[in-house]
Design a protein around this motif. Structure first.
Motif, PDB file in Angstrom:
ATOM      1  N   PRO A 183     -65.928  -1.401 -46.081  1.00 30.90           N
ATOM      2  CA  PRO A 183     -65.679  -1.454 -47.635  1.00 30.90           C
ATOM      3  C   PRO A 183     -66.193  -2.224 -47.955  1.00 30.90           C
ATOM      4  O   PRO A 183     -65.221  -4.089 -48.037  1.00 30.90           O
ATOM      5  N   ASP A 184     -67.019  -3.092 -49.236  1.00 29.80           N
ATOM      6  CA  ASP A 184     -67.307  -4.179 -50.099  1.00 29.80           C
ATOM      7  C   ASP A 184     -66.137  -3.970 -51.021  1.00 29.80           C
ATOM      8  O   ASP A 184     -66.095  -3.161 -52.371  1.00 29.80           O
ATOM      9  N   TRP A 185     -65.707  -4.851 -51.617  1.00 31.32           N
ATOM     10  CA  TRP A 185     -64.175  -5.068 -52.850  1.00 31.32           C
ATOM     11  C   TRP A 185     -65.180  -6.281 -53.767  1.00 31.32           C
ATOM     12  O   TRP A 185     -64.277  -6.186 -54.477  1.00 31.32           O
ATOM     13  N   SER A 186     -65.530  -6.275 -54.208  1.00 31.46           N
ATOM     14  CA  SER A 186     -66.417  -7.552 -54.679  1.00 31.46           C
ATOM     15  C   SER A 186     -66.936  -7.065 -55.821  1.00 31.46           C
ATOM     16  O   SER A 186     -66.527  -5.437 -55.927  1.00 31.46           O
ATOM     17  N   VAL A 187     -66.662  -7.626 -57.456  1.00 32.57           N
ATOM     18  CA  VAL A 187     -66.633  -6.836 -58.380  1.00 32.57           C
ATOM     19  C   VAL A 187     -68.154  -7.713 -58.825  1.00 32.57           C
ATOM     20  O   VAL A 187     -67.809  -9.016 -59.459  1.00 32.57           O
ATOM     21  N   ARG A 188     -69.411  -7.245 -59.169  1.00 30.37           N
ATOM     22  CA  ARG A 188     -70.432  -8.133 -59.480  1.00 30.37           C
ATOM     23  C   ARG A 188     -71.796  -7.506 -60.821  1.00 30.37           C
ATOM     24  O   ARG A 188     -71.219  -6.042 -60.507  1.00 30.37           O
ATOM     25  N   TRP A 189     -72.620  -7.907 -60.539  1.00 25.83           N
ATOM     26  CA  TRP A 189     -72.964  -7.381 -62.292  1.00 25.83           C
ATOM     27  C   TRP A 189     -74.032  -6.043 -61.236  1.00 25.83           C
ATOM     28  O   TRP A 189     -74.445  -5.969 -60.372  1.00 25.83           O
ATOM     29  N   LYS A 190     -73.989  -5.323 -62.115  1.00 23.50           N
ATOM     30  CA  LYS A 190     -75.044  -3.959 -61.377  1.00 23.50           C
ATOM     31  C   LYS A 190     -76.286  -4.053 -60.747  1.00 23.50           C
ATOM     32  O   LYS A 190     -76.670  -5.180 -62.312  1.00 23.50           O
ATOM     33  N   GLN A 191     -76.856  -3.530 -60.186  1.00 18.34           N
ATOM     34  CA  GLN A 191     -78.815  -4.748 -59.755  1.00 18.34           C
ATOM     35  C   GLN A 191     -79.277  -3.276 -59.490  1.00 18.34           C
ATOM     36  O   GLN A 191     -79.178  -3.014 -58.387  1.00 18.34           O
ATOM     37  N   GLN A 223     -69.838   3.433 -50.507  1.00 14.68           N
ATOM     38  CA  GLN A 223     -68.837   2.868 -50.904  1.00 14.68           C
ATOM     39  C   GLN A 223     -67.651   4.387 -50.628  1.00 14.68           C
ATOM     40  O   GLN A 223     -66.631   3.718 -50.290  1.00 14.68           O
ATOM     41  N   MET A 224     -67.514   5.568 -51.110  1.00 16.44           N
ATOM     42  CA  MET A 224     -66.285   6.777 -50.979  1.00 16.44           C
ATOM     43  C   MET A 224     -66.272   6.502 -49.441  1.00 16.44           C
ATOM     44  O   MET A 224     -64.988   6.303 -48.994  1.00 16.44           O
ATOM     45  N   LEU A 225     -66.391   6.190 -48.300  1.00 14.45           N
ATOM     46  CA  LEU A 225     -66.872   6.416 -47.267  1.00 14.45           C
ATOM     47  C   LEU A 225     -66.002   5.258 -46.415  1.00 14.45           C
ATOM     48  O   LEU A 225     -64.629   5.592 -46.108  1.00 14.45           O
ATOM     49  N   ALA A 226     -66.731   4.620 -46.768  1.00 12.11           N
ATOM     50  CA  ALA A 226     -66.188   2.758 -46.367  1.00 12.11           C
ATOM     51  C   ALA A 226     -63.842   2.696 -46.946  1.00 12.11           C
ATOM     52  O   ALA A 226     -63.377   2.369 -46.020  1.00 12.11           O
ATOM     53  N   GLU A 261     -71.563  -3.339 -60.709  1.00  7.44           N
ATOM     54  CA  GLU A 261     -72.098  -2.131 -59.032  1.00  7.44           C
ATOM     55  C   GLU A 261     -71.055  -1.688 -58.064  1.00  7.44           C
ATOM     56  O   GLU A 261     -69.708  -2.421 -58.586  1.00  7.44           O
ATOM     57  N   ILE A 262     -71.368  -1.166 -58.438  1.00  3.38           N
ATOM     58  CA  ILE A 262     -70.390  -0.120 -57.724  1.00  3.38           C
ATOM     59  C   ILE A 262     -69.748  -0.283 -56.848  1.00  3.38           C
ATOM     60  O   ILE A 262     -71.009   0.889 -55.286  1.00  3.38           O
ATOM     61  N   THR A 263     -68.761  -0.842 -55.741  1.00  2.00           N
ATOM     62  CA  THR A 263     -68.338  -1.336 -55.043  1.00  2.00           C
ATOM     63  C   THR A 263     -67.131  -0.169 -54.235  1.00  2.00           C
ATOM     64  O   THR A 263     -66.050   0.572 -55.482  1.00  2.00           O
ATOM     65  N   ALA A 264     -66.196  -0.835 -53.374  1.00  2.00           N
ATOM     66  CA  ALA A 264     -65.331  -0.075 -53.118  1.00  2.00           C
ATOM     67  C   ALA A 264     -64.089  -0.684 -53.898  1.00  2.00           C
ATOM     68  O   ALA A 264     -63.625  -0.434 -54.364  1.00  2.00           O
TER      69      ALA A 264
END
Length: 202
Positions: free
Chosen positions: A141-149, A128-131, A66-69
């Motif tokens: 911003p969401d700094w997590s790394v998780r599977w794309k859903q 997320q880019m703006l965050a 998932e594309i997070t910050a």
């Protein structure tokens, strides 16, 4: 802007990725045509594999996560690191061989593609880019790394991985092998010449 987002996603997946892969094949072909194995040699080949080791996992991360910050930050770091190794490679290569017009053009594509990809992914996930930039309306911003859903289509993922191995990773591994083999052959020839010279002096 669902329509624009879908169009941009399609360009990234079905235009940028194939063009980027084609540029990699073109770069490998230029090296083989110009007999890089007997000029810049294994050191340049090793730098090419370093760049693959940087961007390969980054591409997989963009496809699977998932594309997070946090992911955007990792992709940005990969682009910056690739850029540094890219210039190191060019500086080294230009001292040991001639880089022709065709290869320079291919390098232009390889130079731009990671940044175009990063910009496209950031636009698709602009919240997320703006965050990341601290925009007050974007929230934290969401700094997590998780599977794309939801995940990307499995056939697309398999196609990208198989194509990456077949037309990028394996050819550049072959390039390193050819460079090492050429170096060993040169060293053996020098050793034979030296032994012949000593025998003549006796």
């Amino acid at each position: 802007m669902p329509g624009l987002d879908d169009a941009l996603r399609g360009v990234l997946m079905y235009v940028l990725v194939p063009v980027w892969a084609a540029a990699g094949v073109g770069d490998w072909w230029c090296h083989r045509r110009d007999d890089m194995a007997h000029t810049a040699g294994w050191r340049e080949a090793a730098l090419h594999l370093v760049m693959l080791a940087i961007l390969g996992p980054a591409v997989l991360l963009a496809l699977l996560a998932e594309i997070t910050a946090g992911v955007l930050g990792l992709l940005l770091a990969a682009c910056v690191l690739h850029e540094a190794v890219f210039w190191w490679d060019l500086r080294y290569a230009s001292r040991h061989r001639v880089i022709g017009p065709m290869e320079q053009w291919v390098h232009g594509v390889q130079f731009a593609a990671p940044w175009i990809g990063l910009a496209g992914v950031a636009l698709l996930h602009r919240a997320q880019m703006l965050a990341m930039a601290g925009h007050p309306a974007a929230g934290p911003p969401d700094w997590s790394v998780r599977w794309k859903q939801p995940a990307l289509p499995p056939d697309y993922l398999v196609g990208v991985v198989v194509a990456g191995l077949a037309v990028i990773a394996l050819p550049f591994l072959n390039e390193l092998w050819r460079c090492v083999r050429a170096r060993r052959a040169t060293q053996a020839a020098h050793a034979d010449t030296s032994q012949a010279g000593l025998a003549t002096m006796r």
